[in-house]
Design an enzyme around this catalytic site. Structure first.
Site, PDB file in Angstrom:
ATOM      1  N   GLU A 167     -37.647  43.230  64.833  1.00  0.00           N
ATOM      2  CA  GLU A 167     -38.995  42.591  64.844  1.00  0.00           C
ATOM      3  C   GLU A 167     -40.159  43.221  64.226  1.00  0.00           C
ATOM      4  O   GLU A 167     -41.156  43.635  64.575  1.00  0.00           O
ATOM      5  CB  GLU A 167     -39.451  42.123  66.256  1.00  0.00           C
ATOM      6  CG  GLU A 167     -38.366  41.729  67.082  1.00  0.00           C
ATOM      7  CD  GLU A 167     -38.755  40.921  68.503  1.00  0.00           C
ATOM      8  OE1 GLU A 167     -39.927  41.457  68.836  1.00  0.00           O
ATOM      9  OE2 GLU A 167     -38.159  40.005  69.083  1.00  0.00           O
ATOM     10  N   GLU A 351     -31.519  37.449  69.733  1.00  0.00           N
ATOM     11  CA  GLU A 351     -32.338  37.347  70.815  1.00  0.00           C
ATOM     12  C   GLU A 351     -32.809  35.897  71.169  1.00  0.00           C
ATOM     13  O   GLU A 351     -33.300  35.333  70.342  1.00  0.00           O
ATOM     14  CB  GLU A 351     -33.772  38.525  71.031  1.00  0.00           C
ATOM     15  CG  GLU A 351     -33.261  39.824  71.014  1.00  0.00           C
ATOM     16  CD  GLU A 351     -34.670  40.526  71.226  1.00  0.00           C
ATOM     17  OE1 GLU A 351     -35.666  39.904  71.746  1.00  0.00           O
ATOM     18  OE2 GLU A 351     -34.661  41.655  70.794  1.00  0.00           O
TER      19      GLU A 351
HETATM   20  C1  FCB Z   1     -38.766  40.623  72.116  1.00  0.00           C
HETATM   21  C2  FCB Z   1     -38.407  41.926  72.122  1.00  0.00           C
HETATM   22  C3  FCB Z   1     -37.627  42.373  73.358  1.00  0.00           C
HETATM   23  C4  FCB Z   1     -38.186  41.695  74.544  1.00  0.00           C
HETATM   24  C5  FCB Z   1     -38.171  40.252  74.373  1.00  0.00           C
HETATM   25  C6  FCB Z   1     -38.896  39.672  75.580  1.00  0.00           C
HETATM   26  O1  FCB Z   1     -39.892  40.350  71.309  1.00  0.00           O
HETATM   27  O2  FCB Z   1     -37.441  42.253  71.071  1.00  0.00           O
HETATM   28  O3  FCB Z   1     -37.879  43.828  73.460  1.00  0.00           O
HETATM   29  O4  FCB Z   1     -39.499  42.274  74.767  1.00  0.00           O
HETATM   30  O5  FCB Z   1     -39.012  40.023  73.459  1.00  0.00           O
END
Ligand code: FCB
Length: 440
Positions: A167, A351
């Protein structure tokens, strides 16, 4: 859960994700101090002043945790490598115990038949490197390449896939413009430099790993769909600026070798000299592209200087993070990414998941909202695949309840509940639902 493994292509990978500082316990095993330790020790930054000293004690309990990954039927596990665990000062002296830990982790995954998917940087910058300017300093690209070399010489032969940086928007904007994450800076010049250096470091790490003969290398980008808060032209333009900064800057840099004009409008005067000459490194070819997706934002002008936007409360049902649940946004990004940036390159959802106010009662946690959230997003994954998007896998965030950064241990994202006193792990109802969908 409505979706089943058999609804997806035969080679589609299901996985779950974690990150080092959020679960390992950074006080263990000789890890060096990180910017998150400093940030958390500064009152006002983190809920209840919590830090990652103990976290889930995954450092000692990884065997039990990987059994949970296996028993859920996951094919792959996305984890990250702490720079400060490997190089406590960020450069120079190696912590052998840190290398040994990741070595054991890699072997333990392979023993269980799980594909190891590593991320080199998930935010715990070694403090001595922050003293030198951290992401503001162009030298970070070389420091990061050196770290990449050290750790991948040891475990690179066993990785299924590797991405350099989790990210980049969070590394650069959230941490240097919004100041919500470590190092908690609010400064446009620092932001512009971080926005560029994070991609330069990404490119240098890719080159380093190619030099080691590694393949299946990618990038992991977080995306938030931006809708205008109303029909005004001002709101449309504000949403476009938000989209340019948040979503387009990094993919455009990596896949097109250019930055979007709506973001350059504010950042160009603050970029380091000669930034255009770094694109040959930044655009080092990738083998896949990962998207982290959680929510969308409604955006309106703020009446401020650039970037002149603010978030407006939206009408949709929300998670415990106060984030609207908007599965269409995932579909929008998957189709837009393939169309505008990556073409035939394999995509992964690296994710996706939600926080809820989970309560452990009679040895179970009922979290039907999480199961519904995952199901609704898997529907969109299937829709994108049906329309030809080359999507090859989906990772749930997260395996365990963990350290949710500035929000401490309060926001539970896990499929598995963690009691942060006893460290007992209890699979939630969503874990069982997903395991059933994946294994029957
Ligand atoms: C993302 C992150 C992870 C966690 C989730 C909820 O941005 O990569 O570490 O904090 O959000």
């Amino acid at each position: 859960m409505k979706n089943q493994r058999s609804d997806f292509p035969g080679d589609f990978l299901f996985g779950c994700a974690t990150s080092s500082y959020q679960i390992e316990g950074h006080a263990f095993g000789g890890a060096g101090r990180t910017q998150w330790d400093d940030f958390a020790a500064t009152p006002g930054n983190v809920t209840r002043f919590e830090n990652g000293d103990k976290a889930c004690d995954h450092y000692h309990r990884y065997g039990e945790d990987l059994d949970l990954v296996k028993q859920a039927g996951f094919d792959a596990y996305r984890f990250s490598l702490s720079w400060a665990r490997v190089l406590p000062e960020g450069r120079g002296q190696v912590n052998e115990a840190g290398l040994d830990f990741y070595d054991r982790l890699a072997d333990s995954l392979l023993e269980r038949g799980i594909k190891p998917c590593a991320t080199l940087y998930h935010w715990e910058l070694p403090s001595p490197l922050l003293d030198l300017g951290g992401w503001r300093n162009r030298d970070i690209a070389s420091w990061f390449a050196d770290f990449t070399q050290v750790i991948m010489e040891r475990i690179g032969d066993r990785m299924f896939s590797v991405a350099p940086i989790n990210e980049p928007w969070c590394v650069a904007w959230l941490s240097h413009f919004d100041g919500h994450h470590a190092p908690g800076v609010r400064d446009i010049r620092a932001t512009a430099r971080a926005m560029h250096h994070v991609l330069l470091a990404h490119g240098r790490a890719i080159e380093t790993m190619r030099g080691l003969g590694m393949n299946n290398l990618g990038g992991v980008f977080n995306m938030e769909w931006a809708d205008p808060a109303d029909d005004s032209e001002g709101a449309r333009a504000a949403a476009d600026r938000y989209d340019a900064i948040y979503n387009q800057w990094f993919m455009s840099g990596v896949f097109k070798g250019a930055y979007p004009q709506a973001a350059l409008d504010g950042l160009e005067p603050h970029l380091p000299e000669g930034w255009q000459e770094d694109f040959p490194t930044i655009t080092a070819p990738l083998d896949w592209c990962g998207i982290n997706y959680y929510t969308r934002k409604l955006i309106a002008p703020a009446g401020h200087p650039w970037p002149d936007y603010r978030e407006v409360d939206g009408p949709l049902p929300k998670t415990f993070m106060d984030w609207e649940i908007y599965p269409e946004g995932l579909y929008n990004f998957l189709t837009r990414t393939a169309r505008d940036y990556t073409g035939d390159l394999p995509l992964y959802v690296t994710e996706n998941g939600m926080a809820s106010a989970d309560v452990l009662e009679d040895s179970t946690v009922e979290d039907p909202a999480r199961t519904a959230y995952l199901d609704a997003h898997l529907d969109k994954v299937r829709q994108a695949i049906a329309e030809g998007v080359p999507l090859k896998g989906y990772f749930t965030w997260s395996l365990l309840d963990n350290y949710e950064w500035a929000l401490g241990y309060e926001k539970r994202f896990g499929l598995v509940h963690v009691d942060f006193e006893t460290l007992a792990r209890t699979p939630k109802a969503s874990y069982h639902a997903l395991a059933k969908a994946l294994t029957t």
